[in-house]
Motif scaffolding. Structure first.
Motif, mmCIF file in Angstrom:
data_model
loop_
_atom_site.group_PDB
_atom_site.id
_atom_site.type_symbol
_atom_site.label_atom_id
_atom_site.label_comp_id
_atom_site.label_asym_id
_atom_site.label_seq_id
_atom_site.Cartn_x
_atom_site.Cartn_y
_atom_site.Cartn_z
ATOM 1 N N ARG A 172 0.817 -1.198 -0.027
ATOM 2 C CA ARG A 172 -0.097 -0.209 0.037
ATOM 3 C C ARG A 172 0.893 1.210 -0.130
ATOM 4 O O ARG A 172 2.161 1.130 0.532
ATOM 5 N N SER A 179 0.269 4.326 0.978
ATOM 6 C CA SER A 179 0.168 5.244 2.313
ATOM 7 C C SER A 179 -0.429 4.528 3.585
ATOM 8 O O SER A 179 -1.306 3.663 3.315
ATOM 9 N N VAL A 201 -4.255 2.767 5.575
ATOM 10 C CA VAL A 201 -4.344 2.118 4.234
ATOM 11 C C VAL A 201 -6.256 2.426 4.100
ATOM 12 O O VAL A 201 -6.901 2.369 4.924
ATOM 13 N N ASN A 202 -6.508 2.468 2.617
ATOM 14 C CA ASN A 202 -7.976 2.386 2.354
ATOM 15 C C ASN A 202 -8.144 0.604 1.849
ATOM 16 O O ASN A 202 -7.740 0.360 1.045
ATOM 17 N N ASN A 203 -9.004 0.173 2.740
ATOM 18 C CA ASN A 203 -9.459 -1.318 2.611
ATOM 19 C C ASN A 203 -10.202 -1.525 1.492
ATOM 20 O O ASN A 203 -10.584 -2.589 1.405
ATOM 21 N N GLN A 204 -10.527 -0.549 0.993
ATOM 22 C CA GLN A 204 -11.400 -0.885 -0.301
ATOM 23 C C GLN A 204 -10.585 -0.665 -1.467
ATOM 24 O O GLN A 204 -10.956 -0.867 -2.605
ATOM 25 N N ASP A 205 -9.254 -0.362 -1.552
ATOM 26 C CA ASP A 205 -8.302 -0.450 -2.699
ATOM 27 C C ASP A 205 -8.178 -1.785 -3.130
ATOM 28 O O ASP A 205 -7.996 -2.578 -2.206
#
Length: 175
Positions: free
Chosen positions: A51, A53, A56-60
Motif C-alpha cells: 500500500r 500510504s 490504508v484504504n481497505n477498499q483499494d
C-alpha cells in the motif's frame, strides 16, 4: 542438500474484501509464484500486498507485484516473504524502511556493517531500523523469512547526514 529456493508449487494467498452491501467476502484465492532475480542458488521473493500510504484504504484493489524486489513506498507498507538458499549470502544493503522480520523456517545470520552478527532461528523476530545489513544462510536448508516493511524517514545522524538506501557489493569483511 536442498538448494532450490522456490516454494513449491507457490504460496497460497487469500485476500478478503466486502461486497456492495458490506458483507465480508473472499476477494481472491490464488497461488502466488515467487520472483527469483538472483537464480535458484540465491533468494526468491513473494510480495503479497503493498500500500502506498498509511492509514490504508481497505477498499483499494491489491497491486500485483510478482516480479519486484521488496521495497515499500516512502509512506507505505508491504507484506512479503523471502526464501534464502543454503549457503547464500546477500549483498550488504539498507532499505529506507522499518522492517519487521519473522523467521518461519530454517535459520539465518544477520550481519551488520559494524561487524556484529546474530543468528536468528525459526520462531524468532528482528525489528530492523534502516541499518546496513546482510543475510547469510550458513546451513544446508532454505531459510524462509516473513517481512512487514513500513516506509520510514531516513536515519539522520547528529551531524545532519541522512542515511539512504544502499547496496554495497564488496562487503565480505562484515559477515
Amino acid at each position: 542438500m536442498n538448494s532450490d529456493v522456490t516454494p513449491s508449487p507457490g504460496v497460497r494467498v487469500v485476500v478478503t474484501a466486502h461486497d456492495e452491501e458490506g458483507t465480508s467476502i473472499v476477494h481472491s484465492d490464488r497461488i502466488h509464484q515467487p520472483f527469483i532475480p538472483f537464480g535458484l542458488g540465491g533468494s526468491s521473493f513473494s510480495i503479497f500486498d503493498t500500500r502506498s500510504s498509511v492509514p490504508v484504504n481497505n477498499q483499494d484493489e491489491p497491486q500485483d507485484l510478482q516480479n519486484t524486489i521488496p521495497r515499500p513506498e516512502p509512506a507505505g507498507v508491504m507484506f512479503c516473504i523471502a526464501n534464502m538458499a543454503p549457503h547464500y549470502r546477500s549483498l550488504m544493503h539498507r532499505t529506507s524502511s522499518l522492517d519487521y522480520c519473522a523467521v518461519l523456517s530454517g535459520e539465518i545470520v544477520l550481519g551488520l556493517d559494524g561487524g556484529e552478527e546474530r543468528t536468528i532461528k525459526a520462531g524468532e523476530m528482528v525489528v530492523q531500523q534502516g541499518v546496513n545489513h546482510v543475510w547469510h544462510n550458513r546451513t544446508d536448508e532454505v531459510c524462509r523469512i516473513a517481512f512487514v516493511m513500513v516506509g520510514a524517514e531516513k536515519v539522520k545522524l547528529p551531524n545532519g547526514q541522512e542515511l539512504g538506501e544502499t547496496l554495497i557489493e564488496n562487503s565480505s569483511d562484515a559477515c
